[in-house]
Write an enzyme that holds these catalytic residues in place. Structure first.
Site, PDB file in Angstrom:
ATOM      1  CE  LYS A 165      -4.018   0.216   2.607  1.00  7.91           C
ATOM      2  NZ  LYS A 165      -4.760   0.450   3.865  1.00  7.91           N
ATOM      3  N   GLY A 171      -8.107   7.462  -3.121  1.00 11.29           N
ATOM      4  CA  GLY A 171      -9.060   7.136  -4.171  1.00 11.29           C
ATOM      5  C   GLY A 171      -8.951   5.679  -4.616  1.00 11.29           C
ATOM      6  CD  GLU A 207      -2.520  -2.044   5.742  1.00 10.91           C
ATOM      7  OE1 GLU A 207      -1.975  -1.217   6.486  1.00 10.91           O
ATOM      8  OE2 GLU A 207      -3.703  -1.928   5.360  1.00 10.91           O
ATOM      9  CE  LYS A 244     -15.097   4.994   1.401  1.00 11.16           C
ATOM     10  NZ  LYS A 244     -14.786   6.254   2.077  1.00 11.16           N
ATOM     11  CD  GLU A 284     -11.844   5.856   4.643  1.00  9.65           C
ATOM     12  OE1 GLU A 284     -12.671   6.393   3.884  1.00  9.65           O
ATOM     13  OE2 GLU A 284     -10.820   5.271   4.220  1.00  9.65           O
ATOM     14  CG  ASN A 299     -10.455  10.005   3.855  1.00  6.02           C
ATOM     15  OD1 ASN A 299      -9.302   9.888   3.440  1.00  6.02           O
ATOM     16  ND2 ASN A 299     -11.364   9.083   3.663  1.00  6.02           N
ATOM     17  NE  ARG A 301     -10.991  13.565   1.068  1.00  8.23           N
ATOM     18  CZ  ARG A 301     -11.725  12.476   0.876  1.00  8.23           C
ATOM     19  NH1 ARG A 301     -13.039  12.545   0.967  1.00  8.23           N
ATOM     20  NH2 ARG A 301     -11.168  11.319   0.605  1.00  8.23           N
ATOM     21  CB  VAL A 304     -18.168  11.220  -1.640  1.00  8.24           C
ATOM     22  CG1 VAL A 304     -19.337  10.830  -2.526  1.00  8.24           C
ATOM     23  CG2 VAL A 304     -17.018  11.771  -2.469  1.00  8.24           C
ATOM     24  NE  ARG A 348     -19.154   7.343  -3.305  1.00 11.47           N
ATOM     25  CZ  ARG A 348     -17.928   7.694  -2.951  1.00 11.47           C
ATOM     26  NH1 ARG A 348     -17.035   7.996  -3.886  1.00 11.47           N
ATOM     27  NH2 ARG A 348     -17.582   7.740  -1.689  1.00 11.47           N
TER      28      ARG A 348
HETATM   29  P1  ADP Z   1     -14.678   9.411  -0.170  1.00 10.75           P
HETATM   30  O1  ADP Z   1     -15.355   9.004  -1.404  1.00 10.75           O
HETATM   31  O2  ADP Z   1     -14.818   8.434   0.910  1.00 10.75           O
HETATM   32  O3  ADP Z   1     -14.940  10.797   0.229  1.00 10.75           O
HETATM   33  P2  ADP Z   1     -12.409   8.976  -1.806  1.00 10.75           P
HETATM   34  O4  ADP Z   1     -11.115   8.405  -1.340  1.00 10.75           O
HETATM   35  O5  ADP Z   1     -13.233   8.164  -2.731  1.00 10.75           O
HETATM   36  O6  ADP Z   1     -13.155   9.348  -0.471  1.00 10.75           O
HETATM   37  O7  ADP Z   1     -12.094  10.383  -2.462  1.00 10.75           O
HETATM   38  C1  ADP Z   1     -13.034  11.432  -2.706  1.00 10.75           C
HETATM   39  C2  ADP Z   1     -12.645  12.168  -3.928  1.00 10.75           C
HETATM   40  O8  ADP Z   1     -11.304  12.582  -3.907  1.00 10.75           O
HETATM   41  C3  ADP Z   1     -12.823  11.345  -5.166  1.00 10.75           C
HETATM   42  O9  ADP Z   1     -13.242  12.210  -6.163  1.00 10.75           O
HETATM   43  C4  ADP Z   1     -11.406  10.820  -5.426  1.00 10.75           C
HETATM   44  O10 ADP Z   1     -11.255  10.574  -6.810  1.00 10.75           O
HETATM   45  C5  ADP Z   1     -10.565  11.974  -4.946  1.00 10.75           C
HETATM   46  N1  ADP Z   1      -9.285  11.584  -4.344  1.00 10.75           N
HETATM   47  C6  ADP Z   1      -9.066  11.153  -3.088  1.00 10.75           C
HETATM   48  N2  ADP Z   1      -7.777  10.954  -2.849  1.00 10.75           N
HETATM   49  C7  ADP Z   1      -7.116  11.258  -3.981  1.00 10.75           C
HETATM   50  C8  ADP Z   1      -5.755  11.268  -4.380  1.00 10.75           C
HETATM   51  N3  ADP Z   1      -4.765  10.947  -3.552  1.00 10.75           N
HETATM   52  N4  ADP Z   1      -5.454  11.634  -5.637  1.00 10.75           N
HETATM   53  C9  ADP Z   1      -6.436  11.987  -6.473  1.00 10.75           C
HETATM   54  N5  ADP Z   1      -7.734  12.023  -6.159  1.00 10.75           N
HETATM   55  C10 ADP Z   1      -8.086  11.659  -4.935  1.00 10.75           C
HETATM   56  P1  ADP Z   2      -7.736   5.049   0.080  1.00 13.13           P
HETATM   57  O1  ADP Z   2      -6.889   6.170   0.592  1.00 13.13           O
HETATM   58  O2  ADP Z   2      -7.446   4.714  -1.321  1.00 13.13           O
HETATM   59  O3  ADP Z   2      -9.182   5.269   0.388  1.00 13.13           O
HETATM   60  P2  ADP Z   2      -7.804   2.991   2.184  1.00 13.13           P
HETATM   61  O4  ADP Z   2      -6.662   2.588   3.043  1.00 13.13           O
HETATM   62  O5  ADP Z   2      -8.859   3.796   2.819  1.00 13.13           O
HETATM   63  O6  ADP Z   2      -7.230   3.755   0.911  1.00 13.13           O
HETATM   64  O7  ADP Z   2      -8.419   1.668   1.556  1.00 13.13           O
HETATM   65  C1  ADP Z   2      -9.415   1.681   0.556  1.00 13.13           C
HETATM   66  C2  ADP Z   2     -10.080   0.315   0.488  1.00 13.13           C
HETATM   67  O8  ADP Z   2      -9.121  -0.721   0.234  1.00 13.13           O
HETATM   68  C3  ADP Z   2     -10.765  -0.109   1.773  1.00 13.13           C
HETATM   69  O9  ADP Z   2     -12.051   0.406   1.894  1.00 13.13           O
HETATM   70  C4  ADP Z   2     -10.754  -1.627   1.619  1.00 13.13           C
HETATM   71  O10 ADP Z   2     -11.771  -2.061   0.754  1.00 13.13           O
HETATM   72  C5  ADP Z   2      -9.427  -1.892   0.959  1.00 13.13           C
HETATM   73  N1  ADP Z   2      -8.369  -2.170   1.972  1.00 13.13           N
HETATM   74  C6  ADP Z   2      -7.452  -1.312   2.442  1.00 13.13           C
HETATM   75  N2  ADP Z   2      -6.636  -1.887   3.340  1.00 13.13           N
HETATM   76  C7  ADP Z   2      -7.041  -3.166   3.449  1.00 13.13           C
HETATM   77  C8  ADP Z   2      -6.591  -4.308   4.199  1.00 13.13           C
HETATM   78  N3  ADP Z   2      -5.539  -4.239   5.009  1.00 13.13           N
HETATM   79  N4  ADP Z   2      -7.269  -5.476   4.050  1.00 13.13           N
HETATM   80  C9  ADP Z   2      -8.323  -5.578   3.209  1.00 13.13           C
HETATM   81  N5  ADP Z   2      -8.774  -4.556   2.479  1.00 13.13           N
HETATM   82  C10 ADP Z   2      -8.153  -3.361   2.581  1.00 13.13           C
HETATM   83 MG    MG Z   3     -10.059   5.421   2.267  1.00 13.32          MG
END
Ligand code: ADP
Ligand code: ADP
Ligand code: MG
Length: 482
Positions: A165, A171, A207, A244, A284, A299, A301, A304, A348
């Site tokens: 990771k 995203g 992890e 999501k 999260e 997060n 901020r 969504v 969504r």
């Molecule tokens: P959530 O939907 O739970 O608010 P997301 O991780 O899906 O969180 O991100 C929300 C928005 O921000 C989405 O439009 C996603 O594409 C964008 N986004 C989040 N993190 C990044 C990143 N590191 N680089 C580019 N876009 C990001």
């Molecule tokens: P992002 O910044 O892209 O949102 P997250 O760490 O929040 O990254 O992980 C996004 C998704 O990836 C989680 O909602 C889950 O579905 C999957 N994920 C992340 N870490 C793990 C893990 N250790 N084991 C299983 N699934 C994971």
């Molecule tokens: Mg996340």
């Protein structure tokens, strides 16, 4: 009687577009602030502009020229006597340099303090903080691994499968599951390289991959006076590519296990307090089949999926977030005022192919809604909207609220049937299939739902949809006397 003091009116620039810009503008106006919206060369008719009091033009059509151009935004802020900026989600919302620049320019950044963004913006430093304060984290490293040999060594210790990771990922990108040592060796360099290209940082964590997990997150709201509140949990396990698509509150997996709910929510508050959090944010967690849960990320901020929490608590999170940033009183005096009732689900609506689930840019040639009671639709749709590859494919969030989960599901089905978007390919047919899936209806699913159930295989070309447009065409023809 609890009264809210009158607030001074401020000038707030919304440095975002799409549904979230409309949402923020409405909250600004409700509070008596001046909402200033941005328009760019390829979005002259953007929906959010109609909810703003003033408009500024940012030259250019790419995000780099407009919403991500900090120097140009600062120029606009000065020219327009802006007091505060709301960054929404995506774009500059989690950019510590932007928040710091606002601070040095004397502009209020509607978000947390710079330190929170920095610590929580990195999956390694945030995991270290969680470990320090006793918040459970996923077994594995909390520091970037130096070499593939180290990654292999750690994987052997925690046991396969593992997840590589990116510390700067987001995203759903920058992640790769590995079932054994060969896969770690085969993927390590590529994931690092891809992360460096996408996030300007190639550092990786290793992890444990939690099997059949649930994504559970807790909504936090804190003010600048040291008060931290939680707004219960959301479950966001229906995902594609770790992103999501459907979220709900409360979590069907936690169900009526109030002790677990309390434990998850209090753990989130503990972490928010440890980082001196002072805005709206989300902690999260990933939850295993045995209900053990581990911190994933925070997060810093508005998210969504915040509307489902608003629907079950009746509290406007964006309004509170603005009040918090401006140092104004929040609308409620304590945690005991935050109660939940009923069930809310969000779908969504994305401009993507319902079968491949890949973005499908295009032009909206028609848009109509016919919703039952209990529906909220936050969106940026209008006839003429051109969804370019440069924009986020999400064009709307359909939210259904019911007294119990079954009612919310029933309403969501009806709402999907009453949503007509012409011209643009969307994931609506896929969402309809999911609403009819027995395991979804029973609340029995993990983050692997899409992979296991393959709902996209059942998508058909939506005859109802066609029938509706034939009907509309007939009505139109009659109106024109044809
Ligand atoms: P959530 O939907 O739970 O608010 P997301 O991780 O899906 O969180 O991100 C929300 C928005 O921000 C989405 O439009 C996603 O594409 C964008 N986004 C989040 N993190 C990044 C990143 N590191 N680089 C580019 N876009 C990001
Ligand atoms: P992002 O910044 O892209 O949102 P997250 O760490 O929040 O990254 O992980 C996004 C998704 O990836 C989680 O909602 C889950 O579905 C999957 N994920 C992340 N870490 C793990 C893990 N250790 N084991 C299983 N699934 C994971
Ligand atoms: Mg996340």
């Amino acid at each position: 009687m609890i009264r809210q003091p009158e607030n001074k009116s401020r000038r707030i620039l919304i440095t975002n577009r799409g549904e979230i810009a409309s949402r923020i503008a409405k909250a600004c106006r409700e509070l008596g602030h001046t909402a200033i919206g941005i328009w760019t060369d390829n979005e002259v008719h953007a929906t959010h502009l109609q909810f703003c009091d003033e408009w500024v033009h940012l030259k250019g059509s790419t995000n780099a020229e407009t919403y991500l151009n900090i120097d140009n935004l600062v120029k606009v802020i000065k020219e327009n006597n802006v007091d505060a900026v709301h960054p929404g989600y995506g774009f500059l919302s989690e950019n510590a340099d932007f928040a710091k620049r606002m601070e040095s320019e004397g502009i209020v950044f509607i978000g947390p303090n710079v330190e929170c963004i920095k610590v929580m913006g990195d999956k390694a430093t945030s995991k270290q903080l969680a470990n320090q304060v006793g918040v459970p984290t996923v077994p594995g490293t909390d520091k970037a691994v130096e070499s593939v040999e180290e990654a292999v060594e750690i994987s052997a210790k925690i046991g396969y499968p593992v997840l590589l990771k990116a510390v700067a990922g987001g995203g759903g990108r920058g992640m790769r599951a590995c079932a054994n040592e060969e896969e770690v060796r085969a993927n390590f360099e590529a994931v690092g390289r891809e992360s460096l290209a996408a996030f300007n940082n190639g550092d990786l964590l290793v992890e444990k991959l939690i099997v059949n997990p649930r994504h559970i997150e807790v909504q936090i709201l804190a003010d600048k006076k040291g008060n931290v509140y939680h707004f219960f949990e959301r479950e966001c396990s229906i995902q594609r590519r770790h992103q999501k698509i459907i979220e709900e509150a409360p979590s069907p997996f936690i169900g009526d296990d109030e002790e677990l709910r309390q434990n998850v929510c209090e753990t989130a508050v503990k972490l928010a307090k440890a980082v001196n959090y002072d805005s709206a944010g989300t902690v999260e967690f990933i939850m295993g089949e045995d209900k053990s849960f581990y911190f994933l990320e925070m997060n810093t901020r508005i998210q969504v999926e915040h509307p489902i929490t608003e629907e079950i608590t009746g509290i406007d999170l964006i309004v509170c977030m603005i009040q918090s940033a401006l140092g104004d009183d929040l609308g409620f005096p304590g945690q005991e005022f935050i109660k939940r009732s009923g069930h809310a689900i969000e779908c969504r609506i994305c401009a993507e192919d319902p079968i491949t689930m890949l973005p499908a840019p295009g032009l909206v040639t028609g848009f109509e809604t016919n919703f039952p009671q209990g529906i909220r639709f936050d969106h940026c749709l209008y006839k003429g909207l051109n969804v370019t590859p440069d924009f986020d494919p999400m064009v709307g969030k359909l939210v259904a609220k019911g007294i119990i989960r079954d009612v919310a599901v029933r309403k969501m089905k009806a709402a999907l049937n009453g949503l007509f978007i012409e011209g643009l390919k969307t994931n609506k047919p896929l969402l309809k299939v999911i609403m009819d899936n027995q395991n979804f209806i029973d609340g029995k699913y993990s983050t692997d739902f899409i992979k296991v159930e393959n709902p996209n295989d059942l998508v058909n070309t939506d005859l109802n949809h066609m029938r509706f447009y034939k009907m509309l065409a007939a009505v139109e023809a009659r109106r024109m006397g044809m």
